[in-house]
Design a protein around this motif. Structure first.
Motif, PDB file in Angstrom:
ATOM      1  N   LYS A   1       1.132  -1.731   0.082  1.00  0.00           N
ATOM      2  CA  LYS A   1       0.014   0.231  -0.204  1.00  0.00           C
ATOM      3  C   LYS A   1       0.696   1.379   0.101  1.00  0.00           C
ATOM      4  O   LYS A   1       1.806   1.289   1.032  1.00  0.00           O
ATOM      5  CB  LYS A   1      -0.828  -0.293   1.636  1.00  0.00           C
ATOM      6  CG  LYS A   1      -2.226  -1.048   1.159  1.00  0.00           C
ATOM      7  CD  LYS A   1      -2.651  -0.889   2.875  1.00  0.00           C
ATOM      8  CE  LYS A   1      -3.976  -1.595   2.869  1.00  0.00           C
ATOM      9  NZ  LYS A   1      -5.042  -0.922   4.390  1.00  0.00           N
TER      10      LYS A   1
ATOM     11  N   VAL B   1      -5.468   6.594   1.262  1.00  0.00           N
ATOM     12  CA  VAL B   1      -4.912   5.118   0.330  1.00  0.00           C
ATOM     13  C   VAL B   1      -4.909   5.344  -0.659  1.00  0.00           C
ATOM     14  O   VAL B   1      -5.267   5.788  -1.862  1.00  0.00           O
ATOM     15  CB  VAL B   1      -5.043   4.032   0.716  1.00  0.00           C
ATOM     16  CG1 VAL B   1      -4.835   2.982  -0.252  1.00  0.00           C
ATOM     17  CG2 VAL B   1      -5.432   3.091   2.218  1.00  0.00           C
TER      18      VAL B   1
ATOM     19  N   GLU C   1      -3.253   0.658  -3.830  1.00  0.00           N
ATOM     20  CA  GLU C   1      -2.699  -0.589  -2.915  1.00  0.00           C
ATOM     21  C   GLU C   1      -2.229  -1.913  -4.580  1.00  0.00           C
ATOM     22  O   GLU C   1      -3.728  -1.555  -5.237  1.00  0.00           O
ATOM     23  CB  GLU C   1      -4.151  -0.843  -2.586  1.00  0.00           C
ATOM     24  CG  GLU C   1      -4.663  -2.385  -1.893  1.00  0.00           C
ATOM     25  CD  GLU C   1      -5.761  -1.651  -0.309  1.00  0.00           C
ATOM     26  OE1 GLU C   1      -5.826  -2.196   0.379  1.00  0.00           O
ATOM     27  OE2 GLU C   1      -6.580  -0.685  -0.751  1.00  0.00           O
TER      28      GLU C   1
END
Length: 90
Positions: free
Chosen positions: A41, A56, A59
């Motif tokens: 990530k 984020v 990922e």
């Protein structure tokens, strides 16, 4: 004992504009066969005081992973600046 050791992580295209995508070359060592893929990530910390501003950026799953030294490039879009508190934008 860890089964995977990160050997090196290089930031590519450095320096770059804040709004440019991130690009990392990651080198890691796998010491034993793995039954699952590895999850990686890219997390941007938008504020040191409040984790709700973390983003984020990407990922991914990488696998299957052979035993030995492995390398890949991970690219992620720049963070959404509107999600960063005004006082934390440099």
């Amino acid at each position: 004992m860890a089964l995977v050791n990160v050997v090196n992580m290089a930031v590519l295209d450095n320096p770059a504009s804040f709004l440019s995508p991130f690009s990392f070359e990651i080198t890691f060592e796998c010491l034993q066969p793995l039954s699952d893929d590895l999850e990686w990530k890219v997390l941007y910390v938008g504020s040191a005081e409040d984790t709700s501003h973390d983003q984020v950026l990407d990922e991914i799953l990488v696998g299957p992973i052979p035993v030995g030294i492995n390398k890949f490039v991970l690219q992620a879009d720049a963070p959404d600046i509107s999600q960063i508190p005004e006082g934390d934008v440099l």
